[in-house]
Structures are given as C-alpha cells and as structure tokens.
Design an enzyme around this catalytic site. Structure first.
Site, short mmCIF file in Angstrom:
data_model
loop_
_atom_site.label_atom_id
_atom_site.label_comp_id
_atom_site.label_asym_id
_atom_site.label_seq_id
_atom_site.Cartn_x
_atom_site.Cartn_y
_atom_site.Cartn_z
CB CYS A 113 -0.76 -0.22 1.20
SG CYS A 113 -2.36 0.71 1.27
CG HIS A 164 -4.37 -3.43 2.70
ND1 HIS A 164 -3.02 -3.31 3.46
CD2 HIS A 164 -5.16 -2.55 2.13
CE1 HIS A 164 -3.49 -1.92 3.72
NE2 HIS A 164 -3.75 -1.43 2.92
CD GLU A 176 -1.90 -6.62 5.41
OE1 GLU A 176 -1.77 -6.40 3.55
OE2 GLU A 176 -2.12 -4.94 5.59
#
Lengths: 251, 197
Positions: free
Chosen positions: B76, B177, B179
C-alpha cells in the site's frame, strides 16, 4: 471491476453477537470471533462489528475481542460503538481494526471526523448515520434510534464527506428489522450526492432485496445481520444470484 | 525470516497476524544494522504518503533500504514509498521504481477512496505463483501508481488501468493489502517469503 461488497454486521454486547428487531428484543446469535471466521470462509467481503450498547451505556469496545478477530480474520473489518476520541480510535487501530465507525460522537462533535481523517487517513473513518423518515423528511437519529436530532440526513452526510469521512454507513431505522427491503429511494439519492462509498443497511430480508439495492441505487456495499446469522441467506448463494444479474461480486 | 520496517506509519497488527497464520517467521527492523538479520524485508504503510516518507527518513533507513539486494515488498503506502514522487503532499519518495503516485480523478465518475475488492491481471510473476488471473484483492487507497509496462507485474482498473503491483529487480510493491485479501493474499505473502535472494 470493483465488486459490490456483502457485509455481515455483528452487533455485539458483552462479547456476544446480538441482533434486535428495530434494535429492541435482543437475541443471541453466537460468538463474534467464531462467526467472523465462518463469514470469511463463506465469502463475506468485509465485516462490521457494532458495540450497540457502547453509546447508550458509555461502554468502551472490547479491545481484546478486536485483537482476537484480527488474528483470525483474513478480510477487513470495521468496529463501531462508543468511539468518541482520537485515542479511542487509535487503540482500535492498534488492535487490528481496518476502519472505525462513528455515529453519535460525530454528530455531537463534527470536528472529530476531521481529526480522525488527519490522524489516520480518510479510509479509516466510516461515518454511520441512522435515519428515520418523519413527515416526508429524513432526520438523523442517535442512540439506536432513540433520539432525534436537528440534522437532515442528506445535509449531514454531505457535511461528513466534506470533513473527511471515507465511507458512509446509512441505516434506515424505518426499514431496519422489517425484512421488507432496503430504502432504495434514499440510498440512491445519497449515493449520487457524494463521492465516497456508501454501505446500505436496514431492511434486508431476502436475496431480491440485495439485487434491488445494487441495481436501483449507486451503493457500493450492502450490510445485513439476522438473515446471515440465522443462515436464512447463505452468502455463496447470494453472490451467485447477484452474479446472474450481472452485479460484480467476488466469488 | 521476514523483517518488517517499523517506522510508525500505520498499524502492523494485521500483517503480523497474517504472517503468524502462515507460520512465516518475522521480526521488526528499527535500525540499519537490523536489516542484516533478515532474508526478506516488508515495508508496510497506511495513511499519508508524504507523512510516511518523513517518518521513514527519521529512522535513517532510506539509504540502507535502497542499497538492499534481498527481496523487498512494499505494501500500500509502503509500495508508494518506493516510487519517485507522490501527489499526496507533493512528496519526493525513495525513487527505487521511477514511476509516479497520483491522485484518482473523481471527474471520471469514480468514488474516492478506491475501496473494496477488485480483480487484477497479473503477468506470471513469481509473486503471483498459484494465484489465478482475475483473482480479487482488497484495495483501499486514494492515490495510485501510474501504469508503466516496464515495471508493472499486475494491473487493476479503476476509472483507468493502474499498477496493482510493480517490480524492479529485488524490489516489489503491491497496492492492495495481501494481509486482508483472503486466500489469494495469503498465497502472495507465502510466495514473497519463498522468493530467492
């Protein structure tokens, strides 16, 4: 293409998930962490946790619950309820929340939106708005619909956007709990009048309501609770149905 | 073992949780000397790119990061930091990948931030091994990295095509992202941890 998001909402109280009809008569629908994990497996795009008692009883959101969720979940989640300072929000950010949702605190102190956006970025700040139609006009309500304000809903939402809201979570208190469908009329007006994403909330009862809200309005996401918690609408089935209507979804 | 650049730009709890779930060992990098303890480096980041760059400069890690020969992944805003410049705060960045970070244009009828799940077209880079083309990842950003065929390894579309992932030598960046991107994101993190030095 950006997918339309399906967001189960987990209302939590004392670390357990509850969902009331029109925010009264609470029913227990399970453990939030386990539910969250199940939803991620089913294909939920995002989750919202609302500590519904937090504002009313001045109870802070359980940071430990947020951490447990963040450890297990591989999709984003928002946490709301009882957040009234930058410090409250920062604690939640550090516990793993992707976004926070503010409602009453923003109405009482609009500068909070600006402070949060500056501190953490607009993408972190969801402004939740509860609205009721009274004599032809939509008015912002607080404390789970118990308290009317002097703010006209559409004006307030535009102001919130200007102050730095990154997203609007709009709940029609007239539709919430009725299972008669979303307030498409208002949602479309709002989605067209602002340039940030809008989450539709209140009224989902069957698959057609989700189809309607995405085909008839410019909202970016739809949120519901009980239809998901009690397995009335399985998320994979919902998404297949939306796809049949050429609504972009993540499958 | 993955070293996470710890420079105070945003929350890393979710990234750490994802690595834990994947059984990928990791630690924190606070000083240049600590860069040597790890085989792979992640630059996380959320928020304002200009502010993030200032924080990174304060750690003294900018030049040591630029000199790295091991795999580096910016996520990001961490990805934006490896570009030359961001329109956010008119900030000069690390200039590892000579492309620009620009603000989405709302006149194109798009909402800003670009928030949610979007599909990507990837170019069979090792970072995307086992990830289906057209897989969806979770994005949340108002600024994007301009498409440049030399460095682009995955493209997304929002009003116009932009780079969802870039690579130059050992430096990688992803705008989404991983994650928070379900199974596809976890696969990408695993792939990164398996990249050879």
């Amino acid at each position: 293409m950006l997918s339309k998001r399906i967001i189960p909402c987990l209302d939590v109280k004392d670390g357990r998930t509850v969902k009331g009809v029109n925010f009264v008569d609470l029913k227990d629908a399970g453990d939030p962490v386990e539910l969250a994990w199940q939803y991620a497996q089913q294909g939920a795009d995002e989750l919202v946790f609302l500590d519904i008692t937090a504002t009313h009883e001045r109870r802070g959101t359980t940071l430990e619950m947020v951490k447990s969720v963040a450890r297990q979940l591989n999709i984003p989640f928002t946490i709301g309820g009882g957040i009234s300072t930058v410090a409250d929000a920062e604690a939640l950010l550090n516990a793993g929340a992707d976004k926070i949702s503010i409602n009453s605190a923003a109405v009482r102190n609009p500068a909070l939106i600006e402070e949060l956006a500056k501190a953490f970025g607009v993408q972190f700040v969801v402004v939740a708005v509860d609205t009721k139609l009274i004599e032809g006009k939509n008015w912002v309500h607080l404390n789970g619909g118990r308290l009317i304000t002097e703010l006209e809903t559409e004006n307030w939402i535009r102001k919130a956007e200007g102050l730095g809201a990154g997203e609007i979570l709009l709940t029609s208190m007239d539709h919430d709990g009725t299972k008669q469908g979303f307030d498409c009329l208002l949602l479309d007006k709002v989605a067209k009048s602002i340039n940030i994403p809008v989450i539709a909330s209140g009224g989902a009862g069957k698959v057609e309501h989700f189809t309607e809200v995405f085909l008839q309005t410019g909202v970016d996401a739809a949120l519901a609770a009980s239809v998901f918690h009690f397995g009335e609408i399985p998320i994979p089935y919902l998404k297949e149905e939306l796809k049949k209507h050429h609504i972009p979804v993540r499958i | 073992m993955i070293g996470i650049i710890n420079y105070g730009a945003g929350n890393i709890f979710s990234l750490c949780s994802a690595l834990e779930r994947l059984n990928i060992p990791f630690g924190m990098v606070n000083t240049a000397a600590e860069l040597d303890s790890y085989t792979h480096i992640i630059i996380p980041g959320v928020g304002h790119a200009g502010a993030a760059m200032k924080k990174l400069e304060q750690t003294g890690l900018v030049e040591p990061i630029k000199a790295l020969k091991k795999p580096v992944l910016g996520i990001c805003v961490g990805m934006q930091l490896i570009t030359a410049h961001s329109e956010e705060g008119d900030a000069n960045l690390m200039n590892i990948v000579p492309v620009k970070t620009r603000l989405f244009n709302k006149d194109q009828g798009i909402k800003i931030p670009h928030m949610g799940w979007n599909n990507i077209e990837h170019k069979n880079n090792s970072l995307f091994e086992g990830v289906e083309n057209d897989a969806q990842f979770y994005f949340v950003h108002s600024y994007f990295i301009e498409y440049n065929p030399t460095f682009d390894i995955a493209t997304a579309n929002y009003g116009m095509p932009f780079s969802a992932a870039v690579q130059k030598d050992n430096f990688y960046g992803v705008q989404f992202h991983p994650e928070k991107s379900g199974i596809a994101g976890e696969r990408l993190l695993k792939n990164f941890s398996n990249l050879k030095q």
